[in-house]
Design an enzyme around this catalytic site. Structure first.
Site, PDB file in Angstrom:
ATOM      1  N   GLU A 271     -22.736  14.106  75.577  1.00  0.00           N
ATOM      2  CA  GLU A 271     -22.356  15.086  74.558  1.00  0.00           C
ATOM      3  C   GLU A 271     -22.764  14.616  73.172  1.00  0.00           C
ATOM      4  OE1 GLU A 271     -18.736  17.905  74.905  1.00  0.00           O
ATOM      5  OE2 GLU A 271     -18.043  16.149  73.804  1.00  0.00           O
TER       6      GLU A 271
ATOM      7  N   GLU B 236     -26.410  15.178  72.780  1.00  0.00           N
ATOM      8  CA  GLU B 236     -26.668  16.600  72.569  1.00  0.00           C
ATOM      9  C   GLU B 236     -26.314  17.029  71.148  1.00  0.00           C
ATOM     10  OE1 GLU B 236     -25.736  20.842  74.877  1.00  0.00           O
ATOM     11  OE2 GLU B 236     -24.609  19.032  75.395  1.00  0.00           O
TER      12      GLU B 236
ATOM     13  N   CYS C 207     -15.114  19.916  77.685  1.00  0.00           N
ATOM     14  CA  CYS C 207     -14.364  19.081  78.631  1.00  0.00           C
ATOM     15  C   CYS C 207     -13.240  19.822  79.318  1.00  0.00           C
ATOM     16  CB  CYS C 207     -13.754  17.877  77.903  1.00  0.00           C
ATOM     17  SG  CYS C 207     -14.940  16.897  77.009  1.00  0.00           S
TER      18      CYS C 207
ATOM     19  N   SER D  91     -21.477  22.734  74.443  1.00  0.00           N
ATOM     20  CA  SER D  91     -22.242  21.651  75.062  1.00  0.00           C
ATOM     21  C   SER D  91     -22.408  21.942  76.542  1.00  0.00           C
ATOM     22  CB  SER D  91     -21.493  20.331  74.873  1.00  0.00           C
ATOM     23  OG  SER D  91     -22.024  19.326  75.715  1.00  0.00           O
TER      24      SER D  91
ATOM     25  N   LYS E 239      -8.046  22.277  86.422  1.00  0.00           N
ATOM     26  CA  LYS E 239      -8.939  21.359  87.139  1.00  0.00           C
ATOM     27  C   LYS E 239      -9.021  21.711  88.617  1.00  0.00           C
ATOM     28  CE  LYS E 239     -10.100  18.522  83.762  1.00  0.00           C
ATOM     29  NZ  LYS E 239     -11.508  18.408  83.315  1.00  0.00           N
TER      30      LYS E 239
ATOM     31  N   GLU F 197     -11.551  24.324  88.659  1.00  0.00           N
ATOM     32  CA  GLU F 197     -12.856  23.805  88.254  1.00  0.00           C
ATOM     33  C   GLU F 197     -13.571  23.120  89.409  1.00  0.00           C
ATOM     34  OE1 GLU F 197     -14.617  21.112  84.594  1.00  0.00           O
ATOM     35  OE2 GLU F 197     -12.891  20.341  85.696  1.00  0.00           O
TER      36      GLU F 197
ATOM     37  N   GLU G 218     -21.045  25.765  91.306  1.00  0.00           N
ATOM     38  CA  GLU G 218     -22.062  24.929  90.655  1.00  0.00           C
ATOM     39  C   GLU G 218     -21.730  23.445  90.713  1.00  0.00           C
ATOM     40  OE1 GLU G 218     -19.588  26.644  87.134  1.00  0.00           O
ATOM     41  OE2 GLU G 218     -20.191  27.229  89.167  1.00  0.00           O
TER      42      GLU G 218
ATOM     43  N   CYS H  84      -4.494  17.484  76.395  1.00  0.00           N
ATOM     44  CA  CYS H  84      -4.168  17.224  77.801  1.00  0.00           C
ATOM     45  C   CYS H  84      -2.765  16.657  77.983  1.00  0.00           C
ATOM     46  CB  CYS H  84      -5.183  16.263  78.401  1.00  0.00           C
ATOM     47  SG  CYS H  84      -6.875  16.885  78.384  1.00  0.00           S
TER      48      CYS H  84
END
Length: 590
Positions: free
Chosen positions: A282, A285, A308, A328, A367, A370, A375, A512
């Site tokens: 990141e 980038e 994230c 990102s 999560k 996710e 993908e 978090c």
């Protein structure tokens, strides 16, 4: 200031204060059910619907709901006389009469506020027999809705609509069959839900709980053909101890590692490692986009947005599909870890990818969703097989009869267990962008960053701004936690008004540490503050505090990835985003 008397105690409060808050200031506890508040964040739910908090105000004919009745000068209030107690008990019995009696098998048993009130009021039998409202159960990838247990407190609705501005939940139907649900009672999976889990974190009953994968993990641990690898997120170590009676903010990193070893995991690694890896990609980038911007490239997309947080990713895919090229492209630390574990580490240990099970311990319910995204799979095999919450881990440890408090401190395994302080602070709002600045500064300037603590990036304000000096380059940074705050920043980006070069966004209040899978804080914002302090303490204790100085990260690039942003790094560590349909899907049920 005004003065009133509560249970023979005189108390002075500011005008506009509710009776409930005045009573708390006087040291008088009034039971509540629908009321919920995170005062430091301006979050409050006070519909006054449950009537558990009623009090008697002298001179007033009816009992008053203390959560929404303003205190007046000279008021004389009784909070626990016979009239009040009888009213509360009757109201509670009526609520319970339309509630399932399955406490023994309810996921919220022991943590249920309705159950606690029933114990407090001495309700030992089903008070009123008769018809009960019945609804279908709805299971999504992250959250289970068992709305037979909904008491219409509307806390979840407040979090979803007012705080997160997601709009997945609202009151539907009228009278006896009224309930909080997605529009048209569609499945949560078909709604705009981001799976942030904040509805679960504030629900007082078992109406909203997480999908529990503990039994799946037990089966994997019992299979001798499987190598089971576990990763633990930064925020978990700052909250897990609460489930075992330790004060909020107690770091239990070593005991957590030992507990996981006792549970039978083959390798115990740290998501902080892949947080460091995230920063390498990141940060690279960010610098590439900045260099394009400084070179006058009109096509460069700034500000860059952190990626994230899967709740945040779900949110912008639903609400800002025209901005999918702004965030990102780096995967979250959870998914980076899975990709590296099932490639680099699997090759080093000679384990076939399909024989490796990767488990993540996360503070987050998004999560769970996710790791199921297509993908993040290779030929149908997911990079991360199961994600469980901090609460699920605590229950697993208790189920295994492990004496957590007396465990010795264990160490993470190599090579995916070594991390820097920069990886740790991912758990706090502002932590990701601070970690990025620690590395990006040195990569951009070629100079050593002597003071690694960017205090300007820290805090609990919902939206924060700071300027970081990169040796003459003034980097404008925005930070938001809570999706409602994120929406405000994204609206500016969409309108071309944003002056930021980089923006960090976390879906949950506090980041978090306030995730939907953390131990329940019951509205005590001091708990969140103590978790945040613990994360920064862990960072300060680290010998290495910059991601690019992590020896295991350096070795990973030398042995496997080449350099940050390489073709292989992009294959394994980067992703793409997809616009979520705005169409409403309705499943008809009998």
């Amino acid at each position: 200031m005004i003065e009133l008397t509560i249970d023979n105690k005189k108390v002075q409060v500011e005008e506009g204060t509710t009776i409930l808050k005045a009573a708390r200031k006087a040291g008088v506890e009034i039971p509540t059910l629908c009321h919920f508040e995170l005062c430091d964040m301006g979050i409050e739910n006070k519909p006054g619907g449950c009537r558990i908090c009623v009090v008697e105000v002298e001179g007033r004919r009816n009992l008053a709901p203390s959560c929404m009745t303003e205190a007046q000068n000279g008021m004389v209030i009784h909070t626990h006389n016979i009239r009040v107690l009888n009213a509360r008990t009757t109201v509670l019995k009526l609520i319970i009469s339309d509630h399932p009696f399955d406490c023994l098998v309810c996921a919220k048993s022991g943590q249920c506020e309705l159950q606690s009130l029933a114990i407090q009021f001495g309700i030992r039998s089903q008070p009123y027999e008769g018809e009960q409202s019945r609804y279908r159960k709805d299971t999504s990838p992250s959250i289970i809705r068992d709305v037979d247990k909904c008491i219409m407190c509307r806390r979840c609705e407040m979090m979803c609509n007012e705080v997160q501005t997601v709009g997945a939940l609202a009151a539907v139907n009228r009278g006896f069959m009224s309930v909080v649900a997605p529009a048209f009672e569609m499945n949560l999976e078909d709604s705009p839900c981001t799976y942030c889990g904040q509805c679960v974190s504030v629900c007082p009953t078992g109406a909203l709980t997480e999908v529990d994968h503990t039994n799946d993990i037990i089966r994997a641990l019992s299979d001798p053909a499987k190598t089971v690898v576990v990763q633990t997120a930064p925020a978990v170590r700052a909250a897990l101890g609460e489930e075992f009676g330790l004060p909020p903010g107690t770091l239990v990193t070593g005991k957590m590692v030992s507990a996981l070893r006792e549970l039978g995991f083959d390798y115990i690694f740290d998501t902080d490692f892949s947080a460091d890896l995230t920063i390498m990609e990141e940060g690279t980038e960010l610098l590439q986009r900045l260099q394009q911007y400084l070179a006058g490239d009109p096509e460069v997309r700034l500000p860059i947005l952190t990626s994230c947080c899967p709740g945040w990713v779900n949110f912008f895919e639903h609400n800002f599909p025209d901005l999918l090229d702004v965030p990102s492209t780096t995967k979250s630390p959870q998914q980076m870890f899975g990709a590296i574990a099932k490639s680099y580490f699997a090759e080093k240990t000679g384990v076939n990818r399909k024989d490796m099970i990767v488990v993540s311990i996360m503070p987050c319910l998004a999560k769970k969703y996710e790791c199921q995204r297509d993908e993040f799979k290779v030929d149908g095999n997911p990079d991360v097989d199961y994600s469980i919450s901090t609460r699920e881990l605590a229950a697993f440890i208790k189920q295994a009869n492990i004496d957590f408090l007396n465990l010795p401190d264990g160490d993470f395994d190599d090579p995916l267990g070594e991390s820097s302080g920069a990886g740790v602070i991912f758990g706090n709002t502002g932590g990701v962008i601070e970690a990025a600045c620690r590395t990006a500064y040195e990569l951009y300037t070629g100079k050593t960053l002597e003071k690694v603590d960017f205090h300007a990036l820290r805090g609990m304000e919902g939206i924060r701004s700071a300027t970081v000096d990169f040796d003459g380059l003034q980097l404008n940074i925005g930070i938001a936690h809570g999706l409602g705050n994120a929406r405000k920043l994204l609206n500016d980006v969409k309108a071309g008004k944003s002056q930021y070069h980089a923006i960090e966004i976390m879906a949950c209040p506090g980041g978090c540490i306030g995730g939907g899978g953390q131990p329940y804080h019951h509205g005590n914002s001091e708990i969140l503050s103590k978790r945040i302090a613990a994360i920064y303490t862990e960072d300060e204790r680290k010998v290495i505090r910059k991601s690019h100085e992590n020896p295991s990260i350096i070795r990973l690039y030398e042995e496997y990835l080449g350099k940050p942003g390489s073709h292989k790094a992009h294959q394994l560590l980067h992703t793409e985003y997809f616009p979520k349909s705005n169409e409403v899907t309705i499943h008809l049920h009998d």
